[in-house]
Design a protein around this motif. Structure first.
Motif, PDB file in Angstrom:
ATOM      1  N   GLY A 366       0.839  -1.205   0.000  1.00  0.00           N
ATOM      2  CA  GLY A 366       0.000   0.000   0.000  1.00  0.00           C
ATOM      3  C   GLY A 366       0.869   1.248   0.000  1.00  0.00           C
ATOM      4  O   GLY A 366       0.665   2.175  -0.796  1.00  0.00           O
ATOM      5  N   ALA A 367       1.896   1.249   0.873  1.00  0.00           N
ATOM      6  CA  ALA A 367       2.792   2.406   0.981  1.00  0.00           C
ATOM      7  C   ALA A 367       3.577   2.572  -0.318  1.00  0.00           C
ATOM      8  O   ALA A 367       3.821   3.685  -0.779  1.00  0.00           O
ATOM      9  N   HIS A 368       3.915   1.458  -0.913  1.00  0.00           N
ATOM     10  CA  HIS A 368       4.656   1.485  -2.172  1.00  0.00           C
ATOM     11  C   HIS A 368       3.784   2.090  -3.266  1.00  0.00           C
ATOM     12  O   HIS A 368       4.227   2.933  -4.054  1.00  0.00           O
ATOM     13  N   ALA A 369       2.497   1.679  -3.305  1.00  0.00           N
ATOM     14  CA  ALA A 369       1.569   2.194  -4.327  1.00  0.00           C
ATOM     15  C   ALA A 369       1.386   3.704  -4.176  1.00  0.00           C
ATOM     16  O   ALA A 369       1.196   4.405  -5.161  1.00  0.00           O
ATOM     17  N   LEU A 370       1.460   4.174  -2.941  1.00  0.00           N
ATOM     18  CA  LEU A 370       1.294   5.611  -2.710  1.00  0.00           C
ATOM     19  C   LEU A 370       2.595   6.385  -2.925  1.00  0.00           C
ATOM     20  O   LEU A 370       2.644   7.596  -2.756  1.00  0.00           O
ATOM     21  N   GLY A 371       3.657   5.650  -3.211  1.00  0.00           N
ATOM     22  CA  GLY A 371       4.962   6.286  -3.440  1.00  0.00           C
ATOM     23  C   GLY A 371       5.659   6.695  -2.153  1.00  0.00           C
ATOM     24  O   GLY A 371       6.552   7.535  -2.157  1.00  0.00           O
ATOM     25  N   LEU A 372       5.239   6.086  -1.017  1.00  0.00           N
ATOM     26  CA  LEU A 372       5.862   6.451   0.262  1.00  0.00           C
ATOM     27  C   LEU A 372       7.140   5.654   0.494  1.00  0.00           C
ATOM     28  O   LEU A 372       8.004   6.042   1.254  1.00  0.00           O
ATOM     29  N   ILE A 373       7.221   4.508  -0.135  1.00  0.00           N
ATOM     30  CA  ILE A 373       8.436   3.694  -0.030  1.00  0.00           C
ATOM     31  C   ILE A 373       9.022   3.608  -1.429  1.00  0.00           C
ATOM     32  O   ILE A 373       8.284   3.413  -2.398  1.00  0.00           O
ATOM     33  N   GLU A 374      10.327   3.759  -1.501  1.00  0.00           N
ATOM     34  CA  GLU A 374      10.975   3.691  -2.816  1.00  0.00           C
ATOM     35  C   GLU A 374      10.834   2.299  -3.396  1.00  0.00           C
ATOM     36  O   GLU A 374      10.773   1.321  -2.660  1.00  0.00           O
ATOM     37  N   ASP A 375      10.792   2.193  -4.715  1.00  0.00           N
ATOM     38  CA  ASP A 375      10.741   0.846  -5.273  1.00  0.00           C
ATOM     39  C   ASP A 375      12.141   0.229  -5.225  1.00  0.00           C
ATOM     40  O   ASP A 375      13.100   0.847  -4.798  1.00  0.00           O
ATOM     41  N   ASP A 376      12.201  -1.010  -5.684  1.00  0.00           N
ATOM     42  CA  ASP A 376      13.438  -1.769  -5.495  1.00  0.00           C
ATOM     43  C   ASP A 376      14.417  -1.620  -6.654  1.00  0.00           C
ATOM     44  O   ASP A 376      15.305  -2.446  -6.822  1.00  0.00           O
ATOM     45  N   ARG A 377      14.244  -0.548  -7.450  1.00  0.00           N
ATOM     46  CA  ARG A 377      15.106  -0.425  -8.641  1.00  0.00           C
ATOM     47  C   ARG A 377      16.587  -0.360  -8.263  1.00  0.00           C
ATOM     48  O   ARG A 377      17.428  -0.992  -8.884  1.00  0.00           O
ATOM     49  N   GLU A 378      16.888   0.395  -7.185  1.00  0.00           N
ATOM     50  CA  GLU A 378      18.292   0.545  -6.754  1.00  0.00           C
ATOM     51  C   GLU A 378      18.887  -0.810  -6.391  1.00  0.00           C
ATOM     52  O   GLU A 378      19.989  -1.159  -6.819  1.00  0.00           O
ATOM     53  N   ALA A 379      18.108  -1.557  -5.579  1.00  0.00           N
ATOM     54  CA  ALA A 379      18.581  -2.866  -5.123  1.00  0.00           C
ATOM     55  C   ALA A 379      18.771  -3.797  -6.317  1.00  0.00           C
ATOM     56  O   ALA A 379      19.767  -4.528  -6.417  1.00  0.00           O
ATOM     57  N   GLU A 380      17.812  -3.750  -7.234  1.00  0.00           N
ATOM     58  CA  GLU A 380      17.893  -4.615  -8.417  1.00  0.00           C
ATOM     59  C   GLU A 380      19.130  -4.274  -9.257  1.00  0.00           C
ATOM     60  O   GLU A 380      19.843  -5.162  -9.717  1.00  0.00           O
ATOM     61  N   LYS A 381      19.366  -2.958  -9.400  1.00  0.00           N
ATOM     62  CA  LYS A 381      20.513  -2.521 -10.203  1.00  0.00           C
ATOM     63  C   LYS A 381      21.826  -3.031  -9.589  1.00  0.00           C
ATOM     64  O   LYS A 381      22.714  -3.516 -10.291  1.00  0.00           O
ATOM     65  N   SER A 382      21.919  -2.895  -8.246  1.00  0.00           N
ATOM     66  CA  SER A 382      23.148  -3.341  -7.557  1.00  0.00           C
ATOM     67  C   SER A 382      23.367  -4.826  -7.767  1.00  0.00           C
ATOM     68  O   SER A 382      24.484  -5.268  -8.045  1.00  0.00           O
ATOM     69  N   LEU A 383      22.287  -5.604  -7.650  1.00  0.00           N
ATOM     70  CA  LEU A 383      22.437  -7.050  -7.808  1.00  0.00           C
ATOM     71  C   LEU A 383      22.766  -7.417  -9.264  1.00  0.00           C
ATOM     72  O   LEU A 383      23.574  -8.316  -9.505  1.00  0.00           O
ATOM     73  N   GLU A 384      22.133  -6.701 -10.197  1.00  0.00           N
ATOM     74  CA  GLU A 384      22.405  -6.964 -11.619  1.00  0.00           C
ATOM     75  C   GLU A 384      23.885  -6.758 -11.922  1.00  0.00           C
ATOM     76  O   GLU A 384      24.544  -7.585 -12.546  1.00  0.00           O
ATOM     77  N   GLU A 385      24.393  -5.625 -11.410  1.00  0.00           N
ATOM     78  CA  GLU A 385      25.794  -5.290 -11.615  1.00  0.00           C
ATOM     79  C   GLU A 385      26.689  -6.354 -10.979  1.00  0.00           C
ATOM     80  O   GLU A 385      27.660  -6.817 -11.591  1.00  0.00           O
ATOM     81  N   ALA A 386      26.326  -6.754  -9.755  1.00  0.00           N
ATOM     82  CA  ALA A 386      27.126  -7.745  -9.019  1.00  0.00           C
ATOM     83  C   ALA A 386      27.149  -9.074  -9.750  1.00  0.00           C
ATOM     84  O   ALA A 386      28.156  -9.782  -9.762  1.00  0.00           O
ATOM     85  N   CYS A 387      26.019  -9.425 -10.414  1.00  0.00           N
ATOM     86  CA  CYS A 387      25.959 -10.703 -11.129  1.00  0.00           C
ATOM     87  C   CYS A 387      27.001 -10.744 -12.259  1.00  0.00           C
ATOM     88  O   CYS A 387      27.534 -11.804 -12.578  1.00  0.00           O
ATOM     89  N   HIS A 388      27.274  -9.571 -12.850  1.00  0.00           N
ATOM     90  CA  HIS A 388      28.283  -9.536 -13.915  1.00  0.00           C
ATOM     91  C   HIS A 388      29.697  -9.558 -13.347  1.00  0.00           C
ATOM     92  O   HIS A 388      30.609 -10.117 -13.936  1.00  0.00           O
TER      93      HIS A 388
END
Ligand SMILES: Nc1ncnc2c1ncn2[C@@H]1O[C@H](COP(=O)(O)OP(=O)(O)OP(=O)(O)O)[C@@H](O)[C@H]1O
Length: 612
Positions: A366-388
């Motif tokens: 709910g908080a995510h839908a309202l934009g109160l919590i950041e989405d996980d793009r940052e975390a995903e990017k870090s993991l994507e980079e780490a996978c390489h």
């Protein structure tokens, strides 16, 4: 007044000893109504009776003509016991009545005797309060509202309590849990022995004196007449301006409730049902004015009285109200708090989760839908980079754990779903050695989750606490309760260790051999107990680390626990399984003379240190 409680009875009652006409002695307890007139003969010269235990309400017929406090008790007629009990006058009620300044009242004219009277009456009240706490230690309880469940009939009891051990082959997990948590030996008790030398005879020597917090609180406590008066009249001993109100925050049915163990469960639940938050929902349904207010604005316009919000005659804008702080790692409550800070007029927990007409399954979503919590793009990017960049899957799993613990991603499960192939790549390779056609499946993912659990465990978390336990499909050999720290330090390849030891031992020079023998001899000598410290010194490059490695290989190859620590991270890297001492022993960074390591006696770390 200095109260020094009797050694034998913890909260002693004051007694008066009188000699009756027949020459015998009679004890008058302070809870008896004759105690006051006998003690304060000058004040109650007509023999007016004071408060007594089980005092019935007073018929207020204090004589106006005589202007004295003469009160009569009304004996209850044809009433049941509960009704009578609820009508008893308490000592506080009686003495706050007695001390009121009335026209013609005279007890306040007794100067210092009056002061003594106030203090003694307060001591009487306090003693009965402490006695209540003392004698009800076992029955005073607090628990979460949702945990309060009492089975009503025998079939329900049998549904919950079963004396059978689950079948080991069919239910390995349940069997392990029952064995670990429900079967145990003797219960332990802790006793403290104070001044054992003061007992003279052998019988007394066998007595062990119990240390009771109440006695400590009561002993040598100073109470003045002013404080007694304040406490009898139940005035606040301290004031605060402006008023601050702290607002409760909890998930549905997770409020704390306080009860006596003998209370009827439905009564406990109904009594503890309403909290500031649930009452706020009710208020929103019943009072349209509240719909324009945030939760934290409510105390300005409504007062919290008798477990409900009552409208104030005039808004008090000076009140400071705050919702209790919630740590971001408590994901759901944290999201609920964020939502409450942004939403007005919510009428239920369900209502808070509903955003734009869509009811989300969690407050986080709910908080995510309202934009109160950041989405996980940052975390995903870090993991994507780490996978390489990272080829070691173990390091990747470690990074995944760091991200979920420190970056608070909104949806841990979807993050796991996205990267589970990368996280379990090494496991697939292992399996492919046996079966070359093996592909990713639930068993491989479960193995990966178990490895993730090991990293979580090092940070004091488990799959359960990060809500990933239900992703574990194959929970065979997964024991939620075993100490993974111990498993981790024993997780060495014994064959390799033995080989390393055999290679090294032959190479040790005379000094190294001397040090090695001294240390190992001490380790193997079980009769010599107590701590012993060896200090190995020598110029750089003379083989100290080589010696440590040989000792570690020897101890670990025998399946014993050796914890290798160093003062710096770089030095710790030189030792196999090495950690910094600060991290391993939880040593605080800034150290005072009173500092201690943050390891509790019941923790997994403590168990590990005891076994090492
Ligand atoms: N008895 C030995 N036989 C063979 N090689 C040894 C022996 N003792 C030490 N070495 C080798 O000597 C080198 C230096 O040893 P080591 O690193 O243990 O020294 P150190 O005293 O710990 O050094 P520093 O104080 O700089 O950390 C290493 O390569 C180690 O393998």
């Amino acid at each position: 007044m200095v109260n020094n409680p009797n050694e034998n009875s913890f909260c002693s009652a004051k007694e008066i000893l009188i000699c009756n006409k027949s020459g015998g002695l009679q004890r008058i307890d302070e809870k008896c109504s004759y105690s006051d007139p006998l003690h304060y003969v000058l004040m109650f010269f007509r023999g007016e009776q004071g408060w007594k235990y089980n005092f019935y309400p007073l018929k207020n017929i204090a004589s106006k003509k005589q202007n004295v406090n003469i009160c009569f008790e009304t004996e209850p007629e044809n009433q049941d016991e509960d009704e009578i009990n609820s009508k008893f006058v308490t000592a506080t009620q009686y003495y706050s009545y007695q001390l009121q300044d009335r026209l013609g009242g005279f007890i306040s004219n007794y100067g210092r005797l009056f002061h003594q009277y106030i203090v003694e009456q307060y001591a009487k009240i306090e003693t009965s309060r402490l006695n209540y706490i003392l004698f009800n230690q076992k029955s005073l309880r607090a628990d979460l509202y949702k945990n309060e469940y009492k089975p009503k009939d025998l079939s329900q009891i049998n549904g919950i309590v079963s004396a059978e051990l689950p079948e080991q082959v069919s239910f390995p997990q349940t069997y392990k849990t029952v064995k670990a948590c429900m079967m145990h030996g003797h219960d332990k008790i802790t006793l403290s022995l104070e001044n054992p030398n003061e007992f003279n005879n052998s019988e007394e020597q066998n007595q062990i004196k119990e240390v009771i917090e109440i006695t400590r609180f009561q002993s040598e406590r100073y109470v003045s007449a002013c404080e007694s008066c304040f406490r009898i009249f139940r005035y606040n001993l301290s004031g605060q301006y402006p008023t601050t109100v702290r607002l409760s925050i909890h998930l549905e049915n997770q409020q704390m409730c306080y009860f006596d163990q003998n209370n009827d469960i439905s009564e406990v639940l109904s009594k503890n049902e309403e909290t500031q938050l649930t009452a706020f929902f009710k208020l929103n349904s019943n009072n349209f004015k509240a719909n324009d207010l945030f939760y934290y604005e409510i105390p300005k316009h409504f007062s919290w009285d008798n477990r409900s919000w009552k409208p104030r005659k005039k808004a008090n804008t000076r009140i400071i109200s705050r919702i209790y702080f919630v740590h971001p790692t408590d994901h759901e409550r944290y999201a609920l708090r964020l939502l409450l800070l942004k939403r007005k007029g919510v009428k239920s927990f369900k209502d808070i989760k509903t955003v734009d007409g869509h009811e989300y399954s969690s407050f986080r979503d709910g908080a995510h839908a309202l934009g109160l919590i950041e989405d996980d793009r940052e975390a995903e990017k870090s993991l994507e980079e780490a996978c390489h960049l990272i080829t070691d899957c173990n390091q990747l799993r470690e990074l995944f754990v760091i991200i979920i613990l420190n970056c608070q991603p909104a949806n841990i499960k979807s993050l796991l779903d996205k990267f589970k192939d990368n996280l379990s790549f090494d496991i697939l390779l292992e399996k492919k050695k046996i079966d070359s056609n093996r592909k990713y499946d639930e068993i491989i993912y479960s193995l990966c989750l178990k490895k993730i659990n090991v990293h979580l465990y090092k940070n004091g978390k488990t799959l359960q606490s990060v809500e990933l336990l239900d992703c574990l499909v194959d929970d065979h050999d997964f024991d939620l309760h075993s100490n993974l720290l111990i498993k981790d330090v024993l997780n060495f390849n014994i064959t390799n260790l033995k080989k390393e030891f055999n290679d090294n031992i032959g190479k040790l020079n005379t000094d190294q051999i001397f040090a090695f023998n001294s240390i190992i001899k001490r380790l193997n000598n079980e009769q010599e107990t107590g701590q012993i410290i060896f200090f190995i010194d020598g110029p750089g490059g003379t083989g100290k680390t080589f010696l440590y490695k040989t000792i570690l290989a020897k101890v670990r190859s025998e399946s014993s626990i050796a914890l290798a620590v160093a003062s710096s991270g770089i030095a710790a890297l030189l030792l196999p399984g090495g950690r910094t001492a600060h991290s391993r022993f939880k040593i605080p960074i800034s150290i005072q003379s009173t500092s201690t390591c943050h390891v509790s006696l019941q923790s997994n770390e403590a168990e590990l240190f005891k076994k090492a």
